[in-house]
Design a protein around this motif. Structure first.
Motif, PDB file in Angstrom:
ATOM      1  N   GLY A 162      45.777  30.120  41.161  1.00  0.00           N
ATOM      2  CA  GLY A 162      44.390  29.829  41.488  1.00  0.00           C
ATOM      3  C   GLY A 162      44.082  30.064  42.952  1.00  0.00           C
ATOM      4  N   ALA A 163      44.977  29.627  43.826  1.00  0.00           N
ATOM      5  CA  ALA A 163      44.751  29.791  45.266  1.00  0.00           C
ATOM      6  C   ALA A 163      44.662  31.267  45.640  1.00  0.00           C
ATOM      7  N   TYR A 164      45.526  32.096  45.048  1.00  0.00           N
ATOM      8  CA  TYR A 164      45.462  33.534  45.333  1.00  0.00           C
ATOM      9  C   TYR A 164      44.172  34.143  44.799  1.00  0.00           C
ATOM     10  N   CYS A 165      43.749  33.705  43.631  1.00  0.00           N
ATOM     11  CA  CYS A 165      42.510  34.224  43.058  1.00  0.00           C
ATOM     12  C   CYS A 165      41.303  33.831  43.906  1.00  0.00           C
ATOM     13  N   TYR A 166      41.198  32.559  44.269  1.00  0.00           N
ATOM     14  CA  TYR A 166      40.061  32.098  45.067  1.00  0.00           C
ATOM     15  C   TYR A 166      40.050  32.758  46.446  1.00  0.00           C
ATOM     16  N   THR A 167      41.227  33.020  46.981  1.00  0.00           N
ATOM     17  CA  THR A 167      41.310  33.703  48.272  1.00  0.00           C
ATOM     18  C   THR A 167      40.780  35.126  48.161  1.00  0.00           C
ATOM     19  N   GLN A 168      41.224  35.838  47.137  1.00  0.00           N
ATOM     20  CA  GLN A 168      40.772  37.219  46.954  1.00  0.00           C
ATOM     21  C   GLN A 168      39.271  37.292  46.722  1.00  0.00           C
ATOM     22  N   GLU A 169      38.748  36.381  45.926  1.00  0.00           N
ATOM     23  CA  GLU A 169      37.314  36.388  45.640  1.00  0.00           C
ATOM     24  C   GLU A 169      36.499  36.098  46.898  1.00  0.00           C
ATOM     25  N   THR A 170      36.998  35.188  47.726  1.00  0.00           N
ATOM     26  CA  THR A 170      36.300  34.852  48.970  1.00  0.00           C
ATOM     27  C   THR A 170      36.344  36.017  49.951  1.00  0.00           C
ATOM     28  N   MET A 171      37.499  36.665  50.064  1.00  0.00           N
ATOM     29  CA  MET A 171      37.629  37.827  50.948  1.00  0.00           C
ATOM     30  C   MET A 171      36.690  38.945  50.497  1.00  0.00           C
ATOM     31  N   LYS A 172      36.656  39.170  49.200  1.00  0.00           N
ATOM     32  CA  LYS A 172      35.831  40.248  48.652  1.00  0.00           C
ATOM     33  C   LYS A 172      34.348  39.975  48.847  1.00  0.00           C
ATOM     34  N   LYS A 173      33.923  38.751  48.572  1.00  0.00           N
ATOM     35  CA  LYS A 173      32.509  38.398  48.671  1.00  0.00           C
ATOM     36  C   LYS A 173      31.991  38.565  50.096  1.00  0.00           C
ATOM     37  N   ASN A 174      32.833  38.246  51.070  1.00  0.00           N
ATOM     38  CA  ASN A 174      32.422  38.325  52.474  1.00  0.00           C
ATOM     39  C   ASN A 174      32.748  39.666  53.130  1.00  0.00           C
ATOM     40  N   LYS A 175      33.362  40.562  52.354  1.00  0.00           N
ATOM     41  CA  LYS A 175      33.763  41.879  52.868  1.00  0.00           C
ATOM     42  C   LYS A 175      34.664  41.736  54.091  1.00  0.00           C
ATOM     43  N   TRP A 176      35.624  40.815  53.973  1.00  0.00           N
ATOM     44  CA  TRP A 176      36.574  40.583  55.058  1.00  0.00           C
ATOM     45  C   TRP A 176      37.781  41.505  54.973  1.00  0.00           C
ATOM     46  N   GLY A 177      37.815  42.357  53.972  1.00  0.00           N
ATOM     47  CA  GLY A 177      38.928  43.281  53.810  1.00  0.00           C
ATOM     48  C   GLY A 177      39.850  42.860  52.679  1.00  0.00           C
ATOM     49  N   GLU A 178      40.731  43.762  52.292  1.00  0.00           N
ATOM     50  CA  GLU A 178      41.677  43.492  51.216  1.00  0.00           C
ATOM     51  C   GLU A 178      43.100  43.684  51.714  1.00  0.00           C
ATOM     52  N   LEU A 179      43.961  42.744  51.364  1.00  0.00           N
ATOM     53  CA  LEU A 179      45.376  42.834  51.708  1.00  0.00           C
ATOM     54  C   LEU A 179      46.188  42.949  50.427  1.00  0.00           C
ATOM     55  N   ASN A 180      47.053  43.949  50.367  1.00  0.00           N
ATOM     56  CA  ASN A 180      47.937  44.057  49.215  1.00  0.00           C
ATOM     57  C   ASN A 180      48.931  42.904  49.257  1.00  0.00           C
ATOM     58  N   SER A 181      49.054  42.205  48.146  1.00  0.00           N
ATOM     59  CA  SER A 181      49.917  41.032  48.100  1.00  0.00           C
ATOM     60  C   SER A 181      50.837  41.111  46.897  1.00  0.00           C
ATOM     61  N   ALA A 182      52.029  40.551  47.064  1.00  0.00           N
ATOM     62  CA  ALA A 182      52.979  40.497  45.953  1.00  0.00           C
ATOM     63  C   ALA A 182      52.461  39.586  44.846  1.00  0.00           C
ATOM     64  N   GLN A 183      51.451  38.771  45.177  1.00  0.00           N
ATOM     65  CA  GLN A 183      50.906  37.833  44.199  1.00  0.00           C
ATOM     66  C   GLN A 183      49.604  38.314  43.558  1.00  0.00           C
ATOM     67  N   ASP A 184      49.294  39.600  43.694  1.00  0.00           N
ATOM     68  CA  ASP A 184      48.086  40.132  43.060  1.00  0.00           C
ATOM     69  C   ASP A 184      48.114  39.900  41.550  1.00  0.00           C
ATOM     70  N   GLU A 185      49.295  40.017  40.956  1.00  0.00           N
ATOM     71  CA  GLU A 185      49.418  39.837  39.509  1.00  0.00           C
ATOM     72  C   GLU A 185      49.125  38.393  39.107  1.00  0.00           C
ATOM     73  N   ALA A 186      49.508  37.448  39.968  1.00  0.00           N
ATOM     74  CA  ALA A 186      49.231  36.041  39.687  1.00  0.00           C
ATOM     75  C   ALA A 186      47.723  35.782  39.725  1.00  0.00           C
ATOM     76  N   ALA A 187      47.044  36.383  40.704  1.00  0.00           N
ATOM     77  CA  ALA A 187      45.589  36.234  40.799  1.00  0.00           C
ATOM     78  C   ALA A 187      44.911  36.845  39.580  1.00  0.00           C
ATOM     79  N   ASP A 188      45.406  37.992  39.129  1.00  0.00           N
ATOM     80  CA  ASP A 188      44.835  38.643  37.946  1.00  0.00           C
ATOM     81  C   ASP A 188      45.055  37.792  36.692  1.00  0.00           C
ATOM     82  N   PHE A 189      46.211  37.143  36.617  1.00  0.00           N
ATOM     83  CA  PHE A 189      46.482  36.286  35.462  1.00  0.00           C
ATOM     84  C   PHE A 189      45.528  35.091  35.455  1.00  0.00           C
TER      85      PHE A 189
END
Length: 278
Positions: free
Chosen positions: A201-228
């Protein structure tokens, strides 16, 4: 700690001797759950926080930006009223450098008589972590990730930013926002959540917040966890948000959603984490 500052030692000792939430036992140790008050947290900062005043103000600005966005995006799932006397999440950060963070981990976990129950590799302390029910604060540092970026990408970033100095600053701010938002998500979560659900959940909420504010995207080993976690949202809807932020305590619904994290799925999503004990 300097010998000329005995009061700081006394204040720190009280953290362990006088937990706020007496009677609540952690499933991972026999230490009572507790939250630090402002004086106790300030005492830790005096000993371990080593940012310059200027850098500290910059971090506070980033924390406020990240927290405002996170709360605004998911406010419908937050508690309607704050717990009286509780320190706001944005004020529960302690910043160190890498070496000091290692020393802090050893001393803090040692005082609690509780080892690191998260990582299989005991040497892996990450760069920042939230100590839920072990003081309820986040501590750590923002790592320099510039050298981890491929050279071709570095060149593109330098061209886009108008210089190497500007590019490095942009990447540093991006990493800071990502890490801070992740820890804020933990500080706002229901502390009783299983590790796997909470991290996804924390990875998902982080990605959504970064995306919404256009703060950039970081490739993370936990991208799959956020997608799940997004898959859980598609399948179970708002109940997932409500569980994360402590607004749904229905045991059957919680267990049903948590059961999606099978033993195999946990190993795939978080191979470096140890299995939680029931």
């Amino acid at each position: 700690m300097k010998e000329s500052e005995p009061k700081r030692e006394n204040a720190e000792t009280e953290i362990i001797k006088k937990p706020k939430n007496k009677g609540l036992k952690s499933p991972k140790s026999d230490v009572e759950n507790f939250s630090l008050d402002k004086a106790q947290l300030d005492s830790l900062r005096l000993e371990f926080q080593d940012l310059s005043p200027g850098d500290l103000e910059k971090m506070k600005t980033l924390i406020n930006e990240c927290d405002n966005s996170l709360v605004s995006n998911f406010k419908n799932y937050f508690p309607k009223k704050e717990t009286p006397g509780k320190i706001p999440a944005r004020e529960r950060f302690l910043f160190t450098d890498k070496k000091t963070f290692e020393r802090f981990n050893e001393k803090w976990l040692g005082k609690l008589q509780s080892g690191d129950a998260s990582y299989l590799n005991k040497e892996n302390k990450g760069n920042m972590r939230t100590f839920l029910e072990r003081g309820d604060f986040a501590a750590g540092f923002v790592p320099d990730i510039w050298e981890k970026i491929p050279q071709e990408m570095q060149k593109k970033l330098i061209d886009a930013a108008g210089g190497e100095k500007q590019a490095k600053k942009a990447i540093k701010n991006m990493a800071a926002r990502y890490i801070i938002t992740h820890e804020l998500a933990h500080l706002h979560q229901d502390p009783s959540l299983p590790l796997w659900f909470a991290e996804s959940g924390a990875y998902c909420y982080t990605q959504e917040t970064m995306k919404k504010n256009k703060w950039g995207e970081l490739n993370s080993a936990q991208d799959e966890a956020a997608d799940f976690y997004r898959w859980l949202l598609e399948k179970y809807g708002d109940d997932v948000h409500k569980i994360y932020f402590g607004q749904l305590q229905d045991r059957k619904k919680r267990e049903k959603i948590f059961s999606e994290f099978t033993k195999e799925k946990k190993k795939i999503l978080f191979p470096d984490y140890r299995e939680e004990k029931e």
